[in-house]
Design a protein around this motif. Sequence first.
Motif, PDB file in Angstrom:
ATOM      1  N   GLU A  67       0.917  -1.339  -0.171  1.00  4.21           N
ATOM      2  CA  GLU A  67      -0.031  -0.026  -0.035  1.00  4.21           C
ATOM      3  C   GLU A  67       0.683   1.315  -0.113  1.00  4.21           C
ATOM      4  OE1 GLU A  67      -3.626   0.059   2.399  1.00  4.21           O
ATOM      5  OE2 GLU A  67      -2.855  -1.975   3.197  1.00  4.21           O
ATOM      6  N   ILE A  68       0.820   2.093  -1.002  1.00  6.40           N
ATOM      7  CA  ILE A  68       1.720   3.311  -1.168  1.00  6.40           C
ATOM      8  C   ILE A  68       0.743   4.492  -0.875  1.00  6.40           C
ATOM      9  CG2 ILE A  68       2.758   4.814  -2.614  1.00  6.40           C
ATOM     10  CD1 ILE A  68       3.519   2.162  -4.428  1.00  6.40           C
ATOM     11  N   MET A  76      -2.462  10.441  -3.670  1.00  8.83           N
ATOM     12  CA  MET A  76      -3.525   9.794  -2.904  1.00  8.83           C
ATOM     13  C   MET A  76      -3.150   8.292  -2.568  1.00  8.83           C
ATOM     14  SD  MET A  76      -3.161   9.577  -6.253  1.00  8.83           S
ATOM     15  CE  MET A  76      -4.294  10.967  -6.740  1.00  8.83           C
ATOM     16  N   PRO A  77      -3.898   7.463  -1.746  1.00  5.39           N
ATOM     17  CA  PRO A  77      -3.214   6.005  -1.322  1.00  5.39           C
ATOM     18  C   PRO A  77      -3.713   5.096  -2.647  1.00  5.39           C
ATOM     19  CG  PRO A  77      -5.394   6.714  -0.413  1.00  5.39           C
ATOM     20  CD  PRO A  77      -4.938   8.071  -0.827  1.00  5.39           C
ATOM     21  N   CYS A  78      -2.619   4.401  -2.990  1.00  7.87           N
ATOM     22  CA  CYS A  78      -2.737   3.420  -4.027  1.00  7.87           C
ATOM     23  C   CYS A  78      -2.261   2.075  -3.634  1.00  7.87           C
ATOM     24  CB  CYS A  78      -2.209   3.801  -5.299  1.00  7.87           C
ATOM     25  SG  CYS A  78      -2.439   5.548  -5.692  1.00  7.87           S
ATOM     26  N   PRO A  79      -2.960   0.941  -3.497  1.00 11.60           N
ATOM     27  CA  PRO A  79      -2.678  -0.409  -3.389  1.00 11.60           C
ATOM     28  C   PRO A  79      -1.984  -0.989  -4.582  1.00 11.60           C
ATOM     29  CG  PRO A  79      -4.573  -0.063  -2.684  1.00 11.60           C
ATOM     30  CD  PRO A  79      -4.455   1.134  -3.592  1.00 11.60           C
ATOM     31  N   ARG A 122      -7.421   1.019  -7.865  1.00 10.91           N
ATOM     32  CA  ARG A 122      -7.559   2.199  -7.931  1.00 10.91           C
ATOM     33  C   ARG A 122      -7.495   3.087  -6.585  1.00 10.91           C
ATOM     34  NH1 ARG A 122     -12.744   5.698 -10.808  1.00 10.91           N
ATOM     35  NH2 ARG A 122     -11.879   7.677 -10.065  1.00 10.91           N
ATOM     36  N   ASP A 123      -7.145   4.221  -7.134  1.00 10.25           N
ATOM     37  CA  ASP A 123      -6.933   5.204  -5.857  1.00 10.25           C
ATOM     38  C   ASP A 123      -8.086   5.287  -4.905  1.00 10.25           C
ATOM     39  OD1 ASP A 123      -8.355   8.243  -6.669  1.00 10.25           O
ATOM     40  OD2 ASP A 123      -7.752   6.913  -8.111  1.00 10.25           O
ATOM     41  N   HIS A 124      -7.734   5.449  -3.565  1.00 10.88           N
ATOM     42  CA  HIS A 124      -8.634   5.373  -2.673  1.00 10.88           C
ATOM     43  C   HIS A 124      -9.551   4.071  -2.351  1.00 10.88           C
ATOM     44  CE1 HIS A 124      -7.861   9.485  -1.203  1.00 10.88           C
ATOM     45  NE2 HIS A 124      -7.814  10.036  -2.734  1.00 10.88           N
ATOM     46  N   ALA A 125      -9.104   3.175  -3.069  1.00  8.07           N
ATOM     47  CA  ALA A 125      -9.968   1.728  -2.967  1.00  8.07           C
ATOM     48  C   ALA A 125      -9.073   0.928  -1.946  1.00  8.07           C
ATOM     49  CB  ALA A 125     -10.176   1.002  -3.956  1.00  8.07           C
ATOM     50  N   SER A 126      -9.936  -0.040  -1.452  1.00  7.07           N
ATOM     51  CA  SER A 126      -9.188  -0.963  -0.525  1.00  7.07           C
ATOM     52  C   SER A 126      -8.360  -2.228  -1.201  1.00  7.07           C
ATOM     53  CB  SER A 126     -10.493  -1.757   0.572  1.00  7.07           C
ATOM     54  OG  SER A 126      -9.743  -2.740   1.124  1.00  7.07           O
ATOM     55  N   ALA A 142      -5.301   8.537 -11.892  1.00  7.27           N
ATOM     56  CA  ALA A 142      -4.882   9.050 -10.485  1.00  7.27           C
ATOM     57  C   ALA A 142      -4.120   7.973  -9.653  1.00  7.27           C
ATOM     58  CB  ALA A 142      -5.909   9.939  -9.560  1.00  7.27           C
ATOM     59  N   GLY A 143      -2.843   7.642  -9.925  1.00  8.07           N
ATOM     60  CA  GLY A 143      -2.117   6.651  -9.280  1.00  8.07           C
ATOM     61  C   GLY A 143      -0.661   6.527  -9.451  1.00  8.07           C
ATOM     62  N   THR A 144       0.013   5.214  -9.244  1.00  8.13           N
ATOM     63  CA  THR A 144       1.364   5.278  -9.552  1.00  8.13           C
ATOM     64  C   THR A 144       1.913   4.978 -10.818  1.00  8.13           C
ATOM     65  OG1 THR A 144       1.827   2.936  -9.105  1.00  8.13           O
ATOM     66  CG2 THR A 144       1.300   4.017  -7.043  1.00  8.13           C
ATOM     67  N   PRO A 145       3.027   5.164 -11.086  1.00  8.77           N
ATOM     68  CA  PRO A 145       3.568   4.695 -12.258  1.00  8.77           C
ATOM     69  C   PRO A 145       3.083   3.310 -12.967  1.00  8.77           C
ATOM     70  CG  PRO A 145       5.341   5.683 -11.141  1.00  8.77           C
ATOM     71  CD  PRO A 145       4.149   5.512 -10.144  1.00  8.77           C
TER      72      PRO A 145
END
Length: 475
Positions: free
Chosen positions: A72-73, A78-81, A98-102, A381-384
């Motif tokens: 979990e980053i 935003m938080p991104c698993p 997806r961002d903000h999802a569990s 909206a996330g990581t690379p």
Amino acid sequence: MNKYLQNLLKVPQKTVANSNRRDFIQKASLGGLSLGAFANSSIEETLEYSTQKVNKYSKPADLKITDLRVVEIVDAPMPCPVIRIDTNQGIYGLGEVRDHASPKYALFLKSRLLGENPCNVDRVFKKIKQFGGHSRQAGGVCAVEMALWDLAGKAYNVPAYQLVGGKFRDRVRMYADTTGSDDPVEYAKRMKARVDQGFTFLKMDFGIQMLKDEKNMVINRGMNDIGKQWDRKFGSYGSTAHPFTRIQITDAGLEKIVDYVRQVRDIVGYEVPLAADHFGHFDTNEAIRLGNALEPYRLAYLEDLVPWQYMDKWKQITHAINTPTLTGEDIYLKEEFIKLIDAQAIDMIHPDLASSGGILETKKIGDYAEENGIPMMMHFAGTPVSLMANVHCAAATQNFIALEHHSVDIPWWEDLVTGIDKPIVQDGHVVVPDKPGLGVELNEDVVKKHMRKGTKYFAPTEEWNTVDSADRLWS
């Protein structure tokens, strides 16, 4: 012995001349198969021996999923698993919820994945897609789909875009959000800075939240905290769908919003497309009034004026204003996009690959839109990791226009991955990579610095190994 094997085993004369014949044959025998044995071996055995020291990615037909783990980053911004799917052959695939999802949206699927061949992407997707839903509820299915293409690409040693039909472009155009300001001049300066960075498509946020401290500009403000558009509490303004707030904008309020846009547009200029989002929660009539008032400033599109589910409302708005309309970042699977397109309810589609179904499903959505004359923007909206999944999809979809980038101002964001030339985003574009799969690997040291507190780096997940429900949807 056939000519192919003779050529395969042919040793240059210079090498033979400088070697002892007896030593050469002895070494060949120690390798596991004597030269004389070739005559009695099958072509498969002979090739297996002759290529035993070749670095092979995998045997795709025998590939099996053995594990799924999560890291979990946070603050990206935003938080991104990010998930990792492991296999019996040592290769793995990366995907992103997806961002903000569990992360549990992905972990829940593990028991359905174990033992499957990840190269059978469509088969596995159809097995698990029933467990996805609109918006963040799609996060697990989409993360797995991304990881499967990463794995398949590595197994066959080709980039993901090649597996879904090849590419239409070598570079993917990006568009950037910009941190807000109540001062239009300051905001415009920030937008101009994006242009100086090389971005050729911009998006700005404005709406009734700008009027939260003003008198006589928003009707029914007393029942709604219009400054909290993202409040998740059930029943709050942020969680109330647009038709049910009964908010209206007065002429004075409308004039203030429009003047803000005018000042920004005048400073940014008209050479670069400028889109808009985050207007607040109000219904169809107010959306039409706002759209008509903004027409002189030639915005590229107005995004999410009302929730995507209200197709008839979208159709009313789209047919009443001349500025293009756009929605779709929270839609799961192609069917709802098809309804919007068939109804001519919007001018552009805007899938988020981490919600819409992953790489192949999003390409299908784009292809259907193209057949109906509708262009495709892409929300991201996330990581690379998710960025690269989007890049491969955008490269493979003809009617693609531009892909969103929310993390321009995060200094360590690109350092989360390795294996790709830096900067990843250069002159407002991303070069489509030709490396296998998605084309990136995680930088473990950097990821560990930005993990959610109390979590571990790809910790074991055995508790998710067993299927505990009958999944069939029919009797």
